[in-house]
Design a protein around this motif. Structure first.
Motif, PDB file in Angstrom:
ATOM      1  N   LYS A  85       0.874  -1.178   0.000  1.00  0.00           N
ATOM      2  CA  LYS A  85       0.000   0.000   0.000  1.00  0.00           C
ATOM      3  C   LYS A  85       0.902   1.215   0.000  1.00  0.00           C
ATOM      4  O   LYS A  85       1.905   1.242   0.716  1.00  0.00           O
ATOM      5  CB  LYS A  85      -0.875   0.013   1.256  1.00  0.00           C
ATOM      6  N   LYS A  87       0.878   5.611  -0.042  1.00  0.00           N
ATOM      7  CA  LYS A  87       0.105   6.859   0.009  1.00  0.00           C
ATOM      8  C   LYS A  87       0.684   7.836  -0.989  1.00  0.00           C
ATOM      9  O   LYS A  87       1.883   7.846  -1.247  1.00  0.00           O
ATOM     10  CB  LYS A  87       0.159   7.445   1.416  1.00  0.00           C
ATOM     11  N   THR A 110      -4.591   6.434  -1.311  1.00  0.00           N
ATOM     12  CA  THR A 110      -3.831   5.199  -1.127  1.00  0.00           C
ATOM     13  C   THR A 110      -3.961   4.365  -2.389  1.00  0.00           C
ATOM     14  O   THR A 110      -5.041   4.248  -2.950  1.00  0.00           O
ATOM     15  CB  THR A 110      -4.394   4.387   0.061  1.00  0.00           C
ATOM     16  N   THR A 112      -2.847   0.531  -4.168  1.00  0.00           N
ATOM     17  CA  THR A 112      -2.378  -0.829  -3.902  1.00  0.00           C
ATOM     18  C   THR A 112      -1.528  -1.270  -5.071  1.00  0.00           C
ATOM     19  O   THR A 112      -1.954  -1.172  -6.224  1.00  0.00           O
ATOM     20  CB  THR A 112      -3.587  -1.780  -3.758  1.00  0.00           C
TER      21      THR A 112
END
Ligand SMILES: [Zn+2]
Length: 120
Positions: A85, A87, A110, A112
């Motif tokens: 993950k 940011k 965020t 992935t």
């Protein structure tokens, strides 16, 4: 080896399309499309046996049980991965501005990332 295949679509010869009309006078028929195997690209392609997507899907639907029996799958396959993950700064629009114009508003988003794992 012949230089053409007949389309394997089960109802190819029933499609009321001009390209399928054959015969003369009162002896006209709708005929299955003849697929010329003119290029290596066509010869290697699934469309060496089907004149279009519809004929391919009609065939697959009609014979699906026998087709999947060629290579049965009795359990799920899996690919090992790592998930990260992360940011990052992004923007969204706020439509409740008093001047009636949407305003760009920064926010922390965020994402992935799926990373392949080398199994060797
Ligand atoms: Zn066809």
């Amino acid at each position: 080896m012949s230089d053409y295949n007949w389309c394997h679509g089960p109802v190819c010869h029933e499609q009321p399309i001009q390209s399928r009309i054959r015969g003369s006078g009162n002896n006209k028929v709708l005929r299955t499309i003849k697929i010329k195997l003119g290029t290596e690209y066509i010869r290697q392609s699934i469309f060496s046996h089907f004149c279009n997507q519809r004929c391919l899907m009609d065939f697959l639907n009609e014979h699906k049980d026998r087709i999947v029996a060629l290579a049965p799958r009795r359990e799920a396959l899996e690919t090992p991965i790592k998930v990260e993950k992360e940011k990052y700064e992004s923007w969204r629009y706020d439509y409740n501005d008093i001047e009636g114009r949407p305003q760009r508003v920064p926010y922390q988003a965020t994402r992935t990332r799926i990373i392949p794992v080398d199994n060797d």
